[in-house]
Design an enzyme around this catalytic site. Sequence first.
Site, PDB file in Angstrom:
ATOM      1  N   GLU A 110      33.470  -9.408  45.815  1.00 51.83           N
ATOM      2  CA  GLU A 110      33.508 -10.785  45.284  1.00 51.83           C
ATOM      3  C   GLU A 110      33.126 -11.779  46.385  1.00 51.83           C
ATOM      4  O   GLU A 110      33.425 -11.532  47.561  1.00 51.83           O
ATOM      5  CB  GLU A 110      34.950 -11.119  44.823  1.00 51.83           C
ATOM      6  CG  GLU A 110      35.487 -10.196  43.738  1.00 51.83           C
ATOM      7  CD  GLU A 110      34.666 -10.287  42.444  1.00 51.83           C
ATOM      8  OE1 GLU A 110      34.571  -9.268  41.743  1.00 51.83           O
ATOM      9  OE2 GLU A 110      34.093 -11.379  42.178  1.00 51.83           O
ATOM     10  N   GLN A 146      42.736  -7.482  60.606  1.00 54.09           N
ATOM     11  CA  GLN A 146      43.976  -8.143  60.177  1.00 54.09           C
ATOM     12  C   GLN A 146      44.951  -7.093  59.627  1.00 54.09           C
ATOM     13  O   GLN A 146      46.089  -7.403  59.328  1.00 54.09           O
ATOM     14  CB  GLN A 146      43.695  -9.159  59.076  1.00 54.09           C
ATOM     15  CG  GLN A 146      42.724 -10.253  59.480  1.00 54.09           C
ATOM     16  CD  GLN A 146      42.283 -11.055  58.290  1.00 54.09           C
ATOM     17  OE1 GLN A 146      42.893 -12.068  57.923  1.00 54.09           O
ATOM     18  NE2 GLN A 146      41.204 -10.612  57.658  1.00 54.09           N
ATOM     19  N   HIS A 179      47.292  -8.776  63.463  1.00 61.36           N
ATOM     20  CA  HIS A 179      48.547  -9.008  62.740  1.00 61.36           C
ATOM     21  C   HIS A 179      49.574  -7.920  62.986  1.00 61.36           C
ATOM     22  O   HIS A 179      50.519  -7.786  62.208  1.00 61.36           O
ATOM     23  CB  HIS A 179      48.255  -9.140  61.227  1.00 61.36           C
ATOM     24  CG  HIS A 179      47.540 -10.421  60.908  1.00 61.36           C
ATOM     25  ND1 HIS A 179      46.923 -10.647  59.697  1.00 61.36           N
ATOM     26  CD2 HIS A 179      47.328 -11.540  61.646  1.00 61.36           C
ATOM     27  CE1 HIS A 179      46.373 -11.852  59.708  1.00 61.36           C
ATOM     28  NE2 HIS A 179      46.597 -12.402  60.877  1.00 61.36           N
ATOM     29  N   ASP A 215      47.505  -1.061  59.018  1.00 59.53           N
ATOM     30  CA  ASP A 215      47.639   0.319  58.548  1.00 59.53           C
ATOM     31  C   ASP A 215      47.133   1.381  59.522  1.00 59.53           C
ATOM     32  O   ASP A 215      47.393   2.570  59.344  1.00 59.53           O
ATOM     33  CB  ASP A 215      46.947   0.492  57.177  1.00 59.53           C
ATOM     34  CG  ASP A 215      45.464   0.092  57.196  1.00 59.53           C
ATOM     35  OD1 ASP A 215      44.984  -0.463  56.187  1.00 59.53           O
ATOM     36  OD2 ASP A 215      44.794   0.318  58.226  1.00 59.53           O
ATOM     37  N   THR A 255      37.767  -9.235  53.356  1.00 59.69           N
ATOM     38  CA  THR A 255      38.747 -10.281  53.628  1.00 59.69           C
ATOM     39  C   THR A 255      38.407 -11.532  52.828  1.00 59.69           C
ATOM     40  O   THR A 255      37.253 -11.888  52.665  1.00 59.69           O
ATOM     41  CB  THR A 255      38.815 -10.621  55.130  1.00 59.69           C
ATOM     42  OG1 THR A 255      39.826 -11.628  55.341  1.00 59.69           O
ATOM     43  CG2 THR A 255      37.488 -11.110  55.676  1.00 59.69           C
TER      44      THR A 255
HETATM   45  N1  APR Z   1      35.871  -3.371  49.649  1.00 58.50           N
HETATM   46  C1  APR Z   1      35.773  -4.550  50.322  1.00 58.50           C
HETATM   47  N2  APR Z   1      36.480  -5.661  49.982  1.00 58.50           N
HETATM   48  C2  APR Z   1      37.289  -5.570  48.911  1.00 58.50           C
HETATM   49  C3  APR Z   1      37.437  -4.386  48.144  1.00 58.50           C
HETATM   50  C4  APR Z   1      36.685  -3.253  48.564  1.00 58.50           C
HETATM   51  N3  APR Z   1      36.765  -2.086  47.895  1.00 58.50           N
HETATM   52  N4  APR Z   1      38.332  -4.633  47.138  1.00 58.50           N
HETATM   53  C5  APR Z   1      38.706  -5.922  47.272  1.00 58.50           C
HETATM   54  N5  APR Z   1      38.087  -6.494  48.316  1.00 58.50           N
HETATM   55  C6  APR Z   1      38.198  -7.863  48.825  1.00 58.50           C
HETATM   56  C7  APR Z   1      38.719  -8.875  47.849  1.00 58.50           C
HETATM   57  O1  APR Z   1      37.656  -9.391  47.041  1.00 58.50           O
HETATM   58  C8  APR Z   1      39.283  -9.949  48.798  1.00 58.50           C
HETATM   59  O2  APR Z   1      38.281 -10.923  49.099  1.00 58.50           O
HETATM   60  O3  APR Z   1      39.150  -7.844  49.863  1.00 58.50           O
HETATM   61  C9  APR Z   1      39.639  -9.169  50.051  1.00 58.50           C
HETATM   62  C10 APR Z   1      41.123  -9.097  50.338  1.00 58.50           C
HETATM   63  O4  APR Z   1      41.602 -10.409  50.577  1.00 58.50           O
HETATM   64  P1  APR Z   1      43.178 -10.610  50.847  1.00 58.50           P
HETATM   65  O5  APR Z   1      43.946  -9.871  49.819  1.00 58.50           O
HETATM   66  O6  APR Z   1      43.392 -12.081  51.013  1.00 58.50           O
HETATM   67  O7  APR Z   1      43.431  -9.846  52.215  1.00 58.50           O
HETATM   68  P2  APR Z   1      43.147 -10.379  53.680  1.00 58.50           P
HETATM   69  O8  APR Z   1      41.957 -11.285  53.714  1.00 58.50           O
HETATM   70  O9  APR Z   1      43.108  -9.191  54.566  1.00 58.50           O
HETATM   71  O10 APR Z   1      44.483 -11.229  54.003  1.00 58.50           O
HETATM   72  C11 APR Z   1      44.638 -11.715  55.326  1.00 58.50           C
HETATM   73  O11 APR Z   1      46.904 -12.372  54.784  1.00 58.50           O
HETATM   74  O12 APR Z   1      49.014 -11.950  53.897  1.00 58.50           O
HETATM   75  C12 APR Z   1      48.260 -11.978  55.040  1.00 58.50           C
HETATM   76  O13 APR Z   1      48.794 -10.683  56.928  1.00 58.50           O
HETATM   77  C13 APR Z   1      48.205 -10.595  55.663  1.00 58.50           C
HETATM   78  O14 APR Z   1      46.445  -9.661  57.027  1.00 58.50           O
HETATM   79  C14 APR Z   1      46.714 -10.297  55.784  1.00 58.50           C
HETATM   80  C15 APR Z   1      46.084 -11.685  55.716  1.00 58.50           C
END
Ligand code: APR
Length: 257
Positions: free
Chosen positions: A224, A107, A125, A110, A197
């Site tokens: 988490e 998703q 994305h 980068d 994610t």
């Molecule tokens: N390693 C692995 N996971 C991690 C770490 C780490 N060091 N630090 C945080 N996380 C986890 C968090 O606990 C969270 O569950 O990464 C996850 C990030 O979740 P989001 O911020 O919701 O990101 P993502 O799931 O990629 O969002 C999906 O939403 O806004 C849109 O287009 C955007 O692609 C993005 C999509």
Amino acid sequence: MSGGDRLATSLGAAAARLARARRVVVYTGAGVSKESGISTFREPGEGIWARYDPMQLATAEAYARDPAFVWRWYMDRFGLIDQAAPNPGHHALAALERLVSLTIVTQNIDGLHQRAGSHDVIELHGSAHRYKCVGERHTGFTLADVSGSDEAPPRCPRCGDLIRPDVVWFGETLPAAALERALELASGCDVLIAVGTSGVVYPAALVPVTAHQAGAALIDVNPEPDAYADMADWFLQGPGGEVLPRLVDEVKRRRGV
Ligand code: APR
């Protein structure tokens, strides 16, 4: 049993399944790039959407309303991405691609998986390194291709429309071929690893669910619990930059490499 012992036991079992996998899909989100210094979106207090309103930035309507403001915000964000480097989690996944038949479905925009050496990467994305005109008649531009004038945002060199990042904004459809291939691979893989994610943004979030419903073993890596933790065969609780290298080392040990 301590948390560390539980992780080691689960990680060993997950590695044993991964070592005999026929076809693997790795589904990644912003968390896999966290240890490269790139913010996630929804982490309480520090996520991008905890600090900015996505409806003012990541929609076609926001861009139409104030293109200069949205363009500047993305240029700042892309500048941070350009300064980032792949972390041990990205490198572990690139190493895993050399051990098993694997495709990364990300998703993230980068490009850090590719910079770490992963070859088969599906970007659901879009990309921070590609631009198109708002009418989408002309695509595949790099920033250098469209930075001839001082205008911000620049104009399409082919039709004069405004240029925009080639990323999927809220309310927009995902690139059809990318999503179709991702779901096809998910329905045919025997192991899917979800990393970093929250699993709450659809239709991308269907990818691990599709694999699980098709009978694939599901490994979830996150510090988490996320939307996949309960359905996963193994929930490996920890940062990707620490868990993924250990997982790949265990696979190598089982493969005798
Ligand atoms: N390693 C692995 N996971 C991690 C770490 C780490 N060091 N630090 C945080 N996380 C986890 C968090 O606990 C969270 O569950 O990464 C996850 C990030 O979740 P989001 O911020 O919701 O990101 P993502 O799931 O990629 O969002 C999906 O939403 O806004 C849109 O287009 C955007 O692609 C993005 C999509």
